[in-house]
Scaffold this active site. Structure first.
Site, PDB file in Angstrom:
ATOM      1  N   GLY A  40      19.007 -15.907 -51.969  1.00 19.07           N
ATOM      2  CA  GLY A  40      19.946 -16.216 -50.889  1.00 19.07           C
ATOM      3  C   GLY A  40      21.332 -15.643 -51.087  1.00 19.07           C
ATOM      4  N   LYS A  51      31.259 -13.329 -59.331  1.00 17.84           N
ATOM      5  CA  LYS A  51      31.667 -13.636 -60.713  1.00 17.84           C
ATOM      6  C   LYS A  51      31.512 -12.406 -61.613  1.00 17.84           C
ATOM      7  N   THR A 144      18.335 -22.623 -44.716  1.00 21.24           N
ATOM      8  CA  THR A 144      18.654 -21.273 -44.229  1.00 21.24           C
ATOM      9  C   THR A 144      20.123 -20.893 -44.422  1.00 21.24           C
ATOM     10  N   SER A 146      24.159 -20.162 -44.717  1.00 16.92           N
ATOM     11  CA  SER A 146      25.303 -19.916 -43.842  1.00 16.92           C
ATOM     12  C   SER A 146      25.648 -18.436 -43.794  1.00 16.92           C
ATOM     13  N   ILE A 185      37.104 -17.827 -51.099  1.00 19.14           N
ATOM     14  CA  ILE A 185      36.663 -16.424 -51.103  1.00 19.14           C
ATOM     15  C   ILE A 185      37.866 -15.491 -51.132  1.00 19.14           C
ATOM     16  N   VAL A 238      46.625 -15.570 -37.015  1.00 23.76           N
ATOM     17  CA  VAL A 238      46.208 -14.197 -36.700  1.00 23.76           C
ATOM     18  C   VAL A 238      45.796 -14.102 -35.231  1.00 23.76           C
ATOM     19  N   MET A 319      30.057 -26.427 -49.016  1.00 27.62           N
ATOM     20  CA  MET A 319      29.157 -25.272 -49.053  1.00 27.62           C
ATOM     21  C   MET A 319      29.164 -24.718 -50.471  1.00 27.62           C
ATOM     22  N   HIS A 445      39.789 -29.831 -82.110  1.00 25.55           N
ATOM     23  CA  HIS A 445      41.058 -29.099 -82.169  1.00 25.55           C
ATOM     24  C   HIS A 445      40.829 -27.744 -82.813  1.00 25.55           C
TER      25      HIS A 445
HETATM   26  P1  FAD Z   1      21.802 -19.535 -48.877  1.00 30.27           P
HETATM   27  O1  FAD Z   1      22.106 -19.211 -50.282  1.00 30.27           O
HETATM   28  O2  FAD Z   1      22.677 -18.983 -47.833  1.00 30.27           O
HETATM   29  O3  FAD Z   1      20.312 -19.059 -48.632  1.00 30.27           O
HETATM   30  C1  FAD Z   1      19.707 -19.125 -47.390  1.00 30.27           C
HETATM   31  C2  FAD Z   1      18.550 -18.157 -47.351  1.00 30.27           C
HETATM   32  O4  FAD Z   1      17.775 -18.413 -46.206  1.00 30.27           O
HETATM   33  C3  FAD Z   1      18.969 -16.689 -47.270  1.00 30.27           C
HETATM   34  O5  FAD Z   1      18.346 -15.951 -48.286  1.00 30.27           O
HETATM   35  C4  FAD Z   1      18.492 -16.249 -45.898  1.00 30.27           C
HETATM   36  O6  FAD Z   1      18.064 -14.900 -45.856  1.00 30.27           O
HETATM   37  C5  FAD Z   1      17.307 -17.177 -45.677  1.00 30.27           C
HETATM   38  N1  FAD Z   1      16.947 -17.389 -44.274  1.00 30.27           N
HETATM   39  C6  FAD Z   1      17.769 -17.770 -43.263  1.00 30.27           C
HETATM   40  N2  FAD Z   1      17.056 -17.916 -42.122  1.00 30.27           N
HETATM   41  C7  FAD Z   1      15.773 -17.608 -42.423  1.00 30.27           C
HETATM   42  C8  FAD Z   1      14.571 -17.574 -41.682  1.00 30.27           C
HETATM   43  N3  FAD Z   1      14.537 -17.916 -40.387  1.00 30.27           N
HETATM   44  N4  FAD Z   1      13.441 -17.197 -42.313  1.00 30.27           N
HETATM   45  C9  FAD Z   1      13.463 -16.865 -43.617  1.00 30.27           C
HETATM   46  N5  FAD Z   1      14.558 -16.891 -44.379  1.00 30.27           N
HETATM   47  C10 FAD Z   1      15.692 -17.270 -43.793  1.00 30.27           C
HETATM   48  N6  FAD Z   1      29.062 -21.491 -54.406  1.00 30.27           N
HETATM   49  C11 FAD Z   1      29.233 -22.013 -55.641  1.00 30.27           C
HETATM   50  O7  FAD Z   1      28.805 -23.137 -55.883  1.00 30.27           O
HETATM   51  N7  FAD Z   1      29.852 -21.304 -56.629  1.00 30.27           N
HETATM   52  C12 FAD Z   1      30.343 -20.066 -56.419  1.00 30.27           C
HETATM   53  O8  FAD Z   1      30.902 -19.458 -57.334  1.00 30.27           O
HETATM   54  C13 FAD Z   1      30.206 -19.504 -55.135  1.00 30.27           C
HETATM   55  N8  FAD Z   1      30.679 -18.264 -54.870  1.00 30.27           N
HETATM   56  C14 FAD Z   1      30.499 -17.728 -53.630  1.00 30.27           C
HETATM   57  C15 FAD Z   1      31.024 -16.468 -53.382  1.00 30.27           C
HETATM   58  C16 FAD Z   1      30.866 -15.887 -52.132  1.00 30.27           C
HETATM   59  C17 FAD Z   1      31.431 -14.514 -51.884  1.00 30.27           C
HETATM   60  C18 FAD Z   1      30.148 -16.589 -51.121  1.00 30.27           C
HETATM   61  C19 FAD Z   1      29.928 -15.962 -49.787  1.00 30.27           C
HETATM   62  C20 FAD Z   1      29.635 -17.842 -51.359  1.00 30.27           C
HETATM   63  C21 FAD Z   1      29.818 -18.439 -52.610  1.00 30.27           C
HETATM   64  N9  FAD Z   1      29.349 -19.719 -52.894  1.00 30.27           N
HETATM   65  C22 FAD Z   1      29.532 -20.262 -54.141  1.00 30.27           C
HETATM   66  C23 FAD Z   1      28.643 -20.514 -51.876  1.00 30.27           C
HETATM   67  C24 FAD Z   1      27.122 -20.444 -52.121  1.00 30.27           C
HETATM   68  O9  FAD Z   1      26.711 -19.109 -52.093  1.00 30.27           O
HETATM   69  C25 FAD Z   1      26.384 -21.242 -51.058  1.00 30.27           C
HETATM   70  O10 FAD Z   1      26.904 -22.559 -51.018  1.00 30.27           O
HETATM   71  C26 FAD Z   1      24.898 -21.308 -51.376  1.00 30.27           C
HETATM   72  O11 FAD Z   1      24.341 -20.033 -51.440  1.00 30.27           O
HETATM   73  C27 FAD Z   1      24.164 -22.137 -50.329  1.00 30.27           C
HETATM   74  O12 FAD Z   1      22.818 -22.179 -50.650  1.00 30.27           O
HETATM   75  P2  FAD Z   1      21.691 -22.398 -49.554  1.00 30.27           P
HETATM   76  O13 FAD Z   1      20.406 -22.449 -50.304  1.00 30.27           O
HETATM   77  O14 FAD Z   1      22.040 -23.518 -48.683  1.00 30.27           O
HETATM   78  O15 FAD Z   1      21.738 -21.096 -48.618  1.00 30.27           O
HETATM   79  P1  NAD Z   2      37.470 -21.773 -47.182  1.00 35.46           P
HETATM   80  O1  NAD Z   2      37.202 -22.901 -46.276  1.00 35.46           O
HETATM   81  O2  NAD Z   2      37.509 -22.005 -48.637  1.00 35.46           O
HETATM   82  O3  NAD Z   2      38.886 -21.110 -46.823  1.00 35.46           O
HETATM   83  C1  NAD Z   2      39.191 -20.650 -45.556  1.00 35.46           C
HETATM   84  C2  NAD Z   2      40.695 -20.587 -45.420  1.00 35.46           C
HETATM   85  O4  NAD Z   2      40.984 -19.907 -44.239  1.00 35.46           O
HETATM   86  C3  NAD Z   2      41.368 -21.961 -45.332  1.00 35.46           C
HETATM   87  O5  NAD Z   2      42.457 -21.998 -46.223  1.00 35.46           O
HETATM   88  C4  NAD Z   2      41.800 -22.040 -43.887  1.00 35.46           C
HETATM   89  O6  NAD Z   2      42.982 -22.793 -43.703  1.00 35.46           O
HETATM   90  C5  NAD Z   2      42.032 -20.575 -43.573  1.00 35.46           C
HETATM   91  N1  NAD Z   2      41.917 -20.235 -42.155  1.00 35.46           N
HETATM   92  C6  NAD Z   2      41.034 -20.723 -41.256  1.00 35.46           C
HETATM   93  N2  NAD Z   2      41.234 -20.142 -40.064  1.00 35.46           N
HETATM   94  C7  NAD Z   2      42.246 -19.260 -40.209  1.00 35.46           C
HETATM   95  C8  NAD Z   2      42.914 -18.369 -39.332  1.00 35.46           C
HETATM   96  N3  NAD Z   2      42.550 -18.263 -38.066  1.00 35.46           N
HETATM   97  N4  NAD Z   2      43.915 -17.619 -39.825  1.00 35.46           N
HETATM   98  C9  NAD Z   2      44.286 -17.726 -41.131  1.00 35.46           C
HETATM   99  N5  NAD Z   2      43.694 -18.558 -41.994  1.00 35.46           N
HETATM  100  C10 NAD Z   2      42.686 -19.315 -41.544  1.00 35.46           C
HETATM  101  O7  NAD Z   2      36.393 -20.668 -46.774  1.00 35.46           O
HETATM  102  P2  NAD Z   2      35.975 -19.315 -47.494  1.00 35.46           P
HETATM  103  O8  NAD Z   2      36.981 -18.923 -48.507  1.00 35.46           O
HETATM  104  O9  NAD Z   2      35.616 -18.373 -46.419  1.00 35.46           O
HETATM  105  O10 NAD Z   2      34.654 -19.742 -48.244  1.00 35.46           O
HETATM  106  C11 NAD Z   2      33.513 -20.229 -47.496  1.00 35.46           C
HETATM  107  C12 NAD Z   2      32.713 -21.193 -48.300  1.00 35.46           C
HETATM  108  O11 NAD Z   2      32.101 -20.548 -49.393  1.00 35.46           O
HETATM  109  C13 NAD Z   2      33.588 -22.299 -48.835  1.00 35.46           C
HETATM  110  O12 NAD Z   2      33.175 -23.501 -48.237  1.00 35.46           O
HETATM  111  C14 NAD Z   2      33.321 -22.347 -50.288  1.00 35.46           C
HETATM  112  O13 NAD Z   2      32.945 -23.627 -50.699  1.00 35.46           O
HETATM  113  C15 NAD Z   2      32.180 -21.375 -50.539  1.00 35.46           C
HETATM  114  N6  NAD Z   2      32.559 -20.575 -51.724  1.00 35.46           N
HETATM  115  C16 NAD Z   2      32.623 -21.213 -52.916  1.00 35.46           C
HETATM  116  C17 NAD Z   2      33.046 -20.535 -54.027  1.00 35.46           C
HETATM  117  C18 NAD Z   2      33.141 -21.242 -55.324  1.00 35.46           C
HETATM  118  O14 NAD Z   2      32.561 -22.308 -55.449  1.00 35.46           O
HETATM  119  N7  NAD Z   2      33.829 -20.724 -56.313  1.00 35.46           N
HETATM  120  C19 NAD Z   2      33.418 -19.202 -53.922  1.00 35.46           C
HETATM  121  C20 NAD Z   2      33.356 -18.590 -52.689  1.00 35.46           C
HETATM  122  C21 NAD Z   2      32.909 -19.299 -51.587  1.00 35.46           C
END
Ligand code: FAD
Ligand code: NAD
Length: 467
Positions: A40, A51, A144, A146, A185, A238, A319, A445
């Protein structure tokens, strides 16, 4: 037609972990994934690749900023973005292959293709070559995930106006990048490119970055990132982002409602993510969404259709990969007749900047708003011997406890290795520890963990030892 006890749609951390736990509990399990690789968002375009690049860029930053003071002279340092991306891709490949191995090991049938409901017990899988498989199943888990969100005027064209997915594959180090959204992000990927030399400008709607986290963390992280060269345009709304061919132009309204124009090579749109439910044929099964577009679930992650469950980013809550995983395990064990437990208050959150930011429980703002009488202990990282030895002196650890009972209600830290340090707080809070409980535990320590003890000492009796 194949018949299963459980069919899971989506192979992210929610789906694949649910599949393993279901199989461990003796269920005949199918996993459906539309892409060729498993894992995913998290493994392919999220947690793992980000990372990998954060670690590479941090090494580069250390060579260029800290090595000389450590007495290591290095000449002609150059960031090789192509190799960084190649290494990142190799890490992703290995990690995704690991999930495939786990599916085989647990006798889980993986079906690659788009899954959709024919009815509540029948799923159609359409592969990329258009071939179809039909699955009959007793129960279903929707996992599925986000997709990146955006607002009017900032639709990513994936060339110059990009989302995290494209940012993880940039072929060049931009001179300047505008990041819309000062959330997780934006700040993580901003850090990657900032460390490689890109000027990062963050445009944030709220009056502070990471607006949902504890205010102290926002303040401290702002200081750290400003030191690294980030510029922040807070309270900016924006209006329009345009690809000018060679770069981007962003028009925003500042808090005085004046128009501000910013230009850069790329614009990273990172304003949150939205649940992904497209093409699932919910109407054929009767599954309901809520007004946020999330699959509506009850406390047992059960949808309005009793044999269909949903977990992870597609339902309410944080998320996060580990939240999705825990929900996957929860549903598997619930279906097996067990009584699983998931404490949503104790899901830690981490931002992988350097120093890292980590948090669990309630923020100071939330507790004050709820009218709770609290006491706060805080300890600066620079007062730790370990921090001086490693030259990692930025950050602070904050522990919030109940004024009366001393129970720890929230722990927030910006510290080296905070992502790992936070687990001491999570364990303590799971067992409903008091600040004094943590303060009386012997910590090794010299370590950063001594900062947790010192913050606990400050919270419980205001008697830190080393400050
Ligand atoms: P997903 O990982 O989104 O997986 C869903 C899967 O479902 C996908 O593979 C998709 O192709 C599949 N799918 C969708 N619809 C269908 C369908 N109809 N049929 C078949 N397959 C389908 N979270 C952390 O905890 N730590 C982090 O460091 C972190 N870093 C992140 C960095 C970035 C840049 C981003 C974008 C996200 C990050 N997240 C992090 C968030 C994390 O990736 C999500 O919270 C997590 O992947 C959610 O898991 P999930 O299983 O719900 O869905
Ligand atoms: P986020 O919710 O962390 O941050 C979005 C930011 O955009 C907020 O500060 C919000 O105020 C701002 N914003 C919203 N609308 C705006 C606008 N119109 N103009 C300017 N600023 C606006 O969302 P993200 O950074 O896109 O990450 C998405 C999800 O992915 C998060 O829920 C996060 O939990 C997950 N994620 C987690 C990790 C991690 O665990 N280290 C890393 C990456 C992503």
């Amino acid at each position: 037609m194949s018949t299963y006890d459980i069919t899971i749609i989506g192979s992210g951390p929610g789906g694949y972990v649910a599949a393993i736990r279901c199989a461990q509990l003796g269920m005949k399990t199918a996993l459906i994934e539309k892409y060729d690789t498993l894992g995913g968002t998290c493994l392919n375009v999220g947690c793992i690749p980000s990372k990998a690049l954060l670690d590479s860029s941090e090494h580069f930053h250390n060579v260029t900023h800290n090595f000389a003071e450590h007495g290591i002279d290095v000449k002609e340092v150059k960031a090789n973005i192509e190799q960084m991306i190649n290494r990142k891709n190799a890490v992703v490949e290995q990690t995704c292959a690991g999930v495939k191995f786990l599916m085989d090991k647990n006798d889980i049938d993986v079906h690659h293709g788009l899954g959709s409901f024919i009815n509540k017990n029948t799923i159609k899988v359409v592969a990329t070559d258009k071939s179809e498989t039909t699955i009959s199943t007793k129960n279903v888990i929707i996992a599925t995930g986000s997709k990146p969100n955006f607002f009017p005027g900032m639709k990513p064209d994936k060339k110059r106006i990009i989302t995290s997915t494209e940012a993880l594959n940039l072929k060049e180090i931009p001179k300047k990048m505008l990041v819309i959204g000062g959330g997780v992000i934006g700040l993580e990927l901003g850090s990657v490119f900032g460390r490689l030399g890109t000027q990062i400008d963050v445009v944030e709607f709220a009056p502070k970055i990471i607006p949902t986290m504890d205010g102290t963390m926002s303040k401290e992280l702002t200081k750290v990132l400003k030191k690294e060269g980030f510029k922040f345009h807070l309270q900016h709304k924006v209006q329009k982002v345009t690809n000018t061919g060679k770069g981007v132009k962003v028009v925003a309204l500042n808090k005085k409602n004046e128009e501000v124009t910013l230009e850069a090579d790329y614009c990273l749109v990172a304003v949150g993510r939205k649940p992904f439910t497209q093409g699932l044929g919910f109407e054929n099964a009767g599954v309901k969404l809520n007004d946020k577009g999330q699959v509506e679930v009850n406390d047992n992650l059960q949808t309005n259709v009793p044999n269909i469950f949903a977990i992870g980013d597609v339902v309410r809550g944080a998320m996060l990969a580990h939240k999705a995983e825990e929900e996957g395990v929860y549903v598997a064990e619930f279906l097996a007749g067990q009584k699983p437990h998931l404490n949503y208050n104790l899901i830690p959150g981490v931002i992988y900047t350097w120093p890292e930011v980590a948090s669990v429980g309630k923020t100071e703002e939330e507790l004050k708003e709820a009218g709770k009488a609290i006491k706060i202990g805080q300890f600066p990282i620079k007062a730790l011997g370990r921090a001086r030895a490693s030259m990692d002196t930025l950050g602070t650890i904050k522990i919030i406890a109940d004024e009366e009972t001393d129970e720890v209600l929230g722990v927030h830290m910006i510290a080296p290795r905070a992502a790992d340090l936070i687990m001491e707080a999570v364990v303590a809070m799971e067992y409903r520890a008091s600040a004094e409980d943590i303060a009386r535990i012997c910590h090794p320590h010299p370590t950063y963990s001594e900062g947790v003890k010192e913050a606990a000492l400050s919270a419980t009796e205001n008697r830190p030892l080393h400050i």
